[in-house]
Write a protein that holds these residues in place. Structure first.
Motif, PDB file in Angstrom:
ATOM      1  N   ALA A 258       0.837  -1.213   0.000  1.00 54.27           N
ATOM      2  CA  ALA A 258       0.000   0.000   0.000  1.00 54.27           C
ATOM      3  C   ALA A 258       0.872   1.264   0.000  1.00 54.27           C
ATOM      4  CB  ALA A 258      -0.938  -0.010   1.207  1.00 54.27           C
ATOM      5  N   LEU A 259       1.972   1.218   0.741  1.00 57.78           N
ATOM      6  CA  LEU A 259       2.884   2.375   0.752  1.00 57.78           C
ATOM      7  C   LEU A 259       3.476   2.595  -0.647  1.00 57.78           C
ATOM      8  CD1 LEU A 259       4.784   1.828   4.142  1.00 57.78           C
ATOM      9  CD2 LEU A 259       3.125   3.642   3.654  1.00 57.78           C
ATOM     10  N   ASP A 260       3.825   1.506  -1.303  1.00 52.43           N
ATOM     11  CA  ASP A 260       4.368   1.613  -2.680  1.00 52.43           C
ATOM     12  C   ASP A 260       3.330   2.220  -3.616  1.00 52.43           C
ATOM     13  OD1 ASP A 260       6.945   0.837  -2.596  1.00 52.43           O
ATOM     14  OD2 ASP A 260       6.543  -1.295  -2.994  1.00 52.43           O
ATOM     15  N   TRP A 261       2.099   1.754  -3.461  1.00 47.44           N
ATOM     16  CA  TRP A 261       1.019   2.312  -4.288  1.00 47.44           C
ATOM     17  C   TRP A 261       0.864   3.806  -3.999  1.00 47.44           C
ATOM     18  CZ3 TRP A 261      -3.571   4.544  -2.588  1.00 47.44           C
ATOM     19  CH2 TRP A 261      -4.406   4.970  -3.637  1.00 47.44           C
ATOM     20  N   ALA A 262       0.957   4.167  -2.704  1.00 45.31           N
ATOM     21  CA  ALA A 262       0.830   5.592  -2.325  1.00 45.31           C
ATOM     22  C   ALA A 262       1.916   6.410  -3.029  1.00 45.31           C
ATOM     23  CB  ALA A 262       0.928   5.742  -0.811  1.00 45.31           C
ATOM     24  N   ARG A 263       3.138   5.865  -3.073  1.00 45.77           N
ATOM     25  CA  ARG A 263       4.219   6.577  -3.783  1.00 45.77           C
ATOM     26  C   ARG A 263       3.842   6.758  -5.254  1.00 45.77           C
ATOM     27  NH1 ARG A 263       7.259   2.727  -0.737  1.00 45.77           N
ATOM     28  NH2 ARG A 263       8.209   3.793   1.039  1.00 45.77           N
ATOM     29  N   SER A 264       3.227   5.734  -5.833  1.00 47.04           N
ATOM     30  CA  SER A 264       2.927   5.751  -7.275  1.00 47.04           C
ATOM     31  C   SER A 264       1.861   6.797  -7.642  1.00 47.04           C
ATOM     32  CB  SER A 264       2.479   4.357  -7.751  1.00 47.04           C
ATOM     33  OG  SER A 264       1.123   4.140  -7.377  1.00 47.04           O
ATOM     34  N   VAL A 265       1.073   7.224  -6.660  1.00 44.11           N
ATOM     35  CA  VAL A 265       0.065   8.255  -6.961  1.00 44.11           C
ATOM     36  C   VAL A 265       0.513   9.641  -6.475  1.00 44.11           C
ATOM     37  CG1 VAL A 265      -1.886   6.641  -7.030  1.00 44.11           C
ATOM     38  CG2 VAL A 265      -1.345   7.810  -4.871  1.00 44.11           C
ATOM     39  N   GLY A 266       1.794   9.741  -6.131  1.00 45.89           N
ATOM     40  CA  GLY A 266       2.317  11.063  -5.755  1.00 45.89           C
ATOM     41  C   GLY A 266       2.425  11.277  -4.261  1.00 45.89           C
ATOM     42  N   GLY A 267       2.460  10.195  -3.501  1.00 44.99           N
ATOM     43  CA  GLY A 267       2.638  10.324  -2.050  1.00 44.99           C
ATOM     44  C   GLY A 267       1.463  11.025  -1.386  1.00 44.99           C
ATOM     45  N   LEU A 268       1.740  11.694  -0.281  1.00 46.20           N
ATOM     46  CA  LEU A 268       0.661  12.307   0.498  1.00 46.20           C
ATOM     47  C   LEU A 268      -0.148  13.315  -0.321  1.00 46.20           C
ATOM     48  CD1 LEU A 268      -0.774  12.559   3.215  1.00 46.20           C
ATOM     49  CD2 LEU A 268       0.916  14.283   3.871  1.00 46.20           C
ATOM     50  N   LYS A 269       0.568  14.128  -1.110  1.00 47.09           N
ATOM     51  CA  LYS A 269      -0.141  15.126  -1.913  1.00 47.09           C
ATOM     52  C   LYS A 269      -1.140  14.457  -2.864  1.00 47.09           C
ATOM     53  CE  LYS A 269       1.368  19.206  -3.860  1.00 47.09           C
ATOM     54  NZ  LYS A 269       2.315  20.024  -4.599  1.00 47.09           N
ATOM     55  N   GLY A 270      -0.677  13.406  -3.506  1.00 50.57           N
ATOM     56  CA  GLY A 270      -1.534  12.674  -4.441  1.00 50.57           C
ATOM     57  C   GLY A 270      -2.712  12.027  -3.727  1.00 50.57           C
ATOM     58  N   LEU A 271      -2.452  11.478  -2.534  1.00 55.57           N
ATOM     59  CA  LEU A 271      -3.529  10.825  -1.776  1.00 55.57           C
ATOM     60  C   LEU A 271      -4.586  11.844  -1.347  1.00 55.57           C
ATOM     61  CD1 LEU A 271      -1.378   8.490   0.503  1.00 55.57           C
ATOM     62  CD2 LEU A 271      -2.984   7.731  -1.257  1.00 55.57           C
ATOM     63  N   ILE A 272      -4.121  13.000  -0.897  1.00 57.25           N
ATOM     64  CA  ILE A 272      -5.069  14.045  -0.461  1.00 57.25           C
ATOM     65  C   ILE A 272      -5.904  14.506  -1.665  1.00 57.25           C
ATOM     66  CG2 ILE A 272      -5.274  16.421   0.400  1.00 57.25           C
ATOM     67  CD1 ILE A 272      -2.796  15.865   2.171  1.00 57.25           C
ATOM     68  N   ALA A 273      -5.228  14.674  -2.813  1.00 57.78           N
ATOM     69  CA  ALA A 273      -5.958  15.137  -4.010  1.00 57.78           C
ATOM     70  C   ALA A 273      -7.018  14.118  -4.414  1.00 57.78           C
ATOM     71  CB  ALA A 273      -4.978  15.377  -5.154  1.00 57.78           C
ATOM     72  N   ARG A 274      -6.688  12.831  -4.298  1.00 59.38           N
ATOM     73  CA  ARG A 274      -7.665  11.795  -4.664  1.00 59.38           C
ATOM     74  C   ARG A 274      -8.868  11.838  -3.719  1.00 59.38           C
ATOM     75  NH1 ARG A 274      -5.922   7.395  -7.989  1.00 59.38           N
ATOM     76  NH2 ARG A 274      -7.301   5.997  -6.850  1.00 59.38           N
ATOM     77  N   ALA A 275      -8.609  11.938  -2.411  1.00 57.18           N
ATOM     78  CA  ALA A 275      -9.721  11.992  -1.443  1.00 57.18           C
ATOM     79  C   ALA A 275     -10.554  13.264  -1.662  1.00 57.18           C
ATOM     80  CB  ALA A 275      -9.179  11.944  -0.013  1.00 57.18           C
ATOM     81  N   ASP A 276      -9.866  14.372  -1.898  1.00 58.98           N
ATOM     82  CA  ASP A 276     -10.590  15.639  -2.123  1.00 58.98           C
ATOM     83  C   ASP A 276     -11.507  15.533  -3.345  1.00 58.98           C
ATOM     84  OD1 ASP A 276      -9.503  16.903   0.058  1.00 58.98           O
ATOM     85  OD2 ASP A 276      -8.059  18.113  -1.076  1.00 58.98           O
ATOM     86  N   ALA A 277     -10.997  14.929  -4.413  1.00 56.43           N
ATOM     87  CA  ALA A 277     -11.806  14.820  -5.640  1.00 56.43           C
ATOM     88  C   ALA A 277     -13.015  13.913  -5.397  1.00 56.43           C
ATOM     89  CB  ALA A 277     -10.947  14.271  -6.782  1.00 56.43           C
ATOM     90  N   ASN A 278     -12.796  12.832  -4.670  1.00 49.55           N
ATOM     91  CA  ASN A 278     -13.905  11.920  -4.368  1.00 49.55           C
ATOM     92  C   ASN A 278     -14.980  12.620  -3.536  1.00 49.55           C
ATOM     93  OD1 ASN A 278     -12.622   9.844  -5.668  1.00 49.55           O
ATOM     94  ND2 ASN A 278     -11.755   8.935  -3.818  1.00 49.55           N
ATOM     95  N   ALA A 279     -14.513  13.293  -2.479  1.00 52.12           N
ATOM     96  CA  ALA A 279     -15.467  13.964  -1.591  1.00 52.12           C
ATOM     97  C   ALA A 279     -16.194  15.083  -2.344  1.00 52.12           C
ATOM     98  CB  ALA A 279     -14.742  14.523  -0.365  1.00 52.12           C
ATOM     99  N   GLN A 280     -15.468  15.804  -3.192  1.00 54.16           N
ATOM    100  CA  GLN A 280     -16.091  16.903  -3.923  1.00 54.16           C
ATOM    101  C   GLN A 280     -17.224  16.396  -4.819  1.00 54.16           C
ATOM    102  OE1 GLN A 280     -15.211  20.196  -3.284  1.00 54.16           O
ATOM    103  NE2 GLN A 280     -17.165  20.523  -4.335  1.00 54.16           N
ATOM    104  N   ALA A 281     -17.010  15.211  -5.403  1.00 51.33           N
ATOM    105  CA  ALA A 281     -18.066  14.636  -6.261  1.00 51.33           C
ATOM    106  C   ALA A 281     -19.337  14.414  -5.438  1.00 51.33           C
ATOM    107  CB  ALA A 281     -17.584  13.330  -6.890  1.00 51.33           C
ATOM    108  N   VAL A 282     -19.150  13.965  -4.194  1.00 52.68           N
ATOM    109  CA  VAL A 282     -20.329  13.745  -3.331  1.00 52.68           C
ATOM    110  C   VAL A 282     -20.927  15.089  -2.901  1.00 52.68           C
ATOM    111  CG1 VAL A 282     -21.199  12.650  -1.230  1.00 52.68           C
ATOM    112  CG2 VAL A 282     -19.360  11.550  -2.524  1.00 52.68           C
ATOM    113  N   PHE A 283     -20.068  16.054  -2.574  1.00 51.99           N
ATOM    114  CA  PHE A 283     -20.582  17.386  -2.169  1.00 51.99           C
ATOM    115  C   PHE A 283     -21.404  17.986  -3.322  1.00 51.99           C
ATOM    116  CE2 PHE A 283     -16.427  18.127   0.489  1.00 51.99           C
ATOM    117  CZ  PHE A 283     -16.812  17.137   1.368  1.00 51.99           C
TER     118      PHE A 283
END
Ligand SMILES: Cc1ncc(COP(=O)(O)O)c(C=O)c1O
Length: 381
Positions: A258-283
């Motif tokens: 999972a940590l390797d996958w996190a690196r592949s999506v841009g680390g913490l910044k990438g993870l936050i952006a993914r969660a933000d985009a998901n939540a925004q779709a629901v908002f």
């Protein structure tokens, strides 16, 4: 008559708030390098545990002088060991606005019987953070998973505090920015934002938390699985991979994946952006539909992981039964699994939006939610 079923289905219907969806690239075969049937104290096991600790530090940006330990019993174990080991030296403020925070209040007030000031808020709201006095120890949950309400920031935590901040960050770590200088003890579990396996928790200690551990001995007995010191000194081994008891090396391998996958999506910044985009779709969906709304009353406190929703349509006759029926209908169609509100929370839905969930799946699921809503309105007769 129910509206027609939407044409597109989510590729992955897993929107549970824990255990959460595995990373999209997950396959069991990717865990083949786990040193199964070997001692976790053999060099291969120790190396994996150290990698898990240092990978956590790298991705979460945890300072070099903070200790990171892998501990038993998931996030609950990590929180409990902190409460039992550290509290009682001074007054404590307990902040709670949903079920898990309330659980920590019970532990501190009823089990440990500590002098505590308890500040609570109803589901959807948050306590008055400006009233918190950081000369006290403070226990709080960064993201209240069962209410979908998170702290908006850490400005209310004094830089020169005398007390310790103890933060349950299990549904925040890897999806939100955690300001390490404001957090003395931070905990999370692998089964949440990175979609890891349950079993292990992580505890992160600031130098001031270590100082407390080495200078204060609680009045109550401490079980072995909570003990972080020996003879008044921190057991450093716990924080380099010499775990207190036997860990699951399969769960460790899964976390490393999972940590390797996190690196592949841009680390913490990438993870936050993914969660933000998901939540925004629901908002956005809530904004576009008058019959559903975010449980969080203040936009600044809206979670980007455990997004909690309530139905607001006047035609609904029995709120709890209605919400359950909507979720059940989506589950039966294999569109959205496990999205009913938490058992102690107000009736509604909870949609996990952490980074392992694909935005396309959220977007494909939402029209089905509208379909299920309409079908249940019609079914009421
Ligand atoms: C805020 C919070 N704290 C604690 C827990 C308990 O976590 P675990 O089951 O990993 O111990 C959860 C689980 O959902 C949670 O959301």
């Amino acid at each position: 008559m129910a509206t027609q079923q939407p044409a597109t289905r989510p590729g992955n219907p897993r929107f549970s708030s824990g255990p959460c969806a595995k990373p999209p690239t997950f396959e069991l075969s990717k865990l083949a390098d786990a040193p199964l049937g070997r001692s976790h104290r053999a060099s291969v096991g120790k190396a994996k545990l150290k990698d898990a600790i240092e990978g956590t530090r790298e991705i979460l940006g945890i300072p070099a002088d903070y200790r990171i330990g892998i501990v038993p019993a998931s996030d609950t174990g990590a929180v409990e060991m902190a409460l039992w080991s550290l509290l009682g030296e001074r007054k404590v403020e307990m902040l709670a606005w949903e079920s898990f925070g309330a659980g920590w209040v019970t532990d501190v007030v009823k089990q440990l019987k500590i002098d505590a000031e308890v500040k609570t808020a109803d589901y959807g709201q948050i306590v008055d953070l400006a009233s918190v006095d950081c000369t006290n120890d403070v226990v709080f949950t960064w993201n209240g998973t069962t209410a979908g309400v998170r702290v908006p920031n850490a400005d209310w935590i004094a830089d020169d505090r005398a007390g310790l901040t103890i933060c349950d960050a299990t549904s925040a770590a890897f999806a939100m920015d955690l300001p390490w200088d404001k957090l003395d003890v931070t905990t999370f579990s692998w089964q949440k934002v990175l979609g890891g396996e349950a079993a292990h928790g992580v505890i992160v200690l600031s130098p001031r938390a270590v100082e407390r551990l080495e200078s204060y001995t609680p009045a109550w007995p401490l079980p072995k699985i909570f003990r972080m010191t020996k003879g008044g000194k921190l057991i450093e081994g716990i924080f380099t991979g010499a775990t207190i008891n036997t860990p699951s090396m399969l769960a460790v391998e899964d976390y490393l994946f999972a940590l390797d996958w996190a690196r592949s999506v841009g680390g913490l910044k990438g993870l936050i952006a993914r969660a933000d985009a998901n939540a925004q779709a629901v908002f956005d969906f809530c904004d576009a539909n008058g019959w559903i709304a975010n449980l969080a009353e203040d936009d600044a406190t809206r979670s980007n992981t455990s997004v909690c929703l309530k139905f607001t349509d006047d035609r609904i006759q029995d709120g709890a039964a209605f919400a359950k029926a909507v979720a059940k209908r989506l589950e039966a169609e294999n569109i959205a699994l496990d999205i009913g509100a938490y058992r102690d929370a107000p009736a509604g839905l909870r949609i996990w939006c952490g980074g392992t969930v694909e935005t396309a799946d959220i977007q494909a699921m939402l029209p089905w939610l509208a379909w299920s809503f309409e079908a249940e309105i019609a079914a009421q007769g």
